[in-house]
Design a protein around this motif. Structure first.
Motif, PDB file in Angstrom:
ATOM      1  N   TYR A 101       0.731  -1.284  -0.206  1.00  0.00           N
ATOM      2  CA  TYR A 101      -0.020  -0.121   0.285  1.00  0.00           C
ATOM      3  C   TYR A 101       0.410   1.090   0.017  1.00  0.00           C
ATOM      4  N   SER A 102       0.420   1.912  -0.344  1.00  0.00           N
ATOM      5  CA  SER A 102       0.949   3.498  -0.308  1.00  0.00           C
ATOM      6  C   SER A 102      -0.386   4.604   0.334  1.00  0.00           C
ATOM      7  N   THR A 103       0.078   6.000   0.752  1.00  0.00           N
ATOM      8  CA  THR A 103       0.006   6.568   1.224  1.00  0.00           C
ATOM      9  C   THR A 103      -0.118   7.830   0.743  1.00  0.00           C
ATOM     10  N   TYR A 104      -0.254   9.023   1.088  1.00  0.00           N
ATOM     11  CA  TYR A 104       0.044  10.370   0.967  1.00  0.00           C
ATOM     12  C   TYR A 104      -0.463  11.664   1.548  1.00  0.00           C
ATOM     13  N   ARG A 105      -0.168  13.079   1.720  1.00  0.00           N
ATOM     14  CA  ARG A 105      -1.550  14.363   2.117  1.00  0.00           C
ATOM     15  C   ARG A 105      -2.168  14.474   0.903  1.00  0.00           C
ATOM     16  N   GLY A 106      -3.016  14.579   1.186  1.00  0.00           N
ATOM     17  CA  GLY A 106      -4.181  14.803  -0.382  1.00  0.00           C
ATOM     18  C   GLY A 106      -4.568  15.978  -0.325  1.00  0.00           C
ATOM     19  N   SER A 107      -5.232  16.711  -1.061  1.00  0.00           N
ATOM     20  CA  SER A 107      -6.056  18.058  -1.204  1.00  0.00           C
ATOM     21  C   SER A 107      -7.469  17.800  -1.725  1.00  0.00           C
TER      22      SER A 107
END
Length: 107
Positions: A101-107
């Motif tokens: 999995y991966s994640t990030y701070r989106g908008s």
């Protein structure tokens, strides 16, 4: 106060992940629970009035992956810890497959 949203994409199948249970925690205290819809999003924000601090989203990926008939999965509950350090909108997406999995701070 901060607003928090999320969504889950099934990268192995190339589609939004419908039916993923998500819980929002602050320390040992559960704050909210939701299930993703057909667009892989929750029907409402996970929270609309979060104070500054540390939180964790727990994505119940294993249940979803098994329910969609994907191969024996490595992942079960995916915890994503993050910090709210400013007011406004925070978005935490999860890109999911049976083994990563991966994640990030989106908008």
């Amino acid at each position: 106060m901060a607003r928090l949203t999320t969504h889950v994409l099934d990268t192995a199948r190339g589609c939004p992940a419908e039916g993923v249970q998500i819980t929002l925690w602050q320390g040992d205290v559960p704050l909210a629970e939701a299930v993703t819809n057909s667009d892989g999003r929750t029907d409402a924000p996970m929270a609309a009035d979060l104070a500054l601090g540390n939180y964790e989203l727990r994505f119940h990926a294993g249940d979803y992956l098994r329910a969609t008939g994907q191969p024996d999965t490595f992942l079960d509950v995916v915890p994503v810890g993050f910090r709210i350090s400013d007011a406004g909108h925070h978005h935490v997406p999860l890109l999911l497959s049976p083994f990563a999995y991966s994640t990030y701070r989106g908008s």
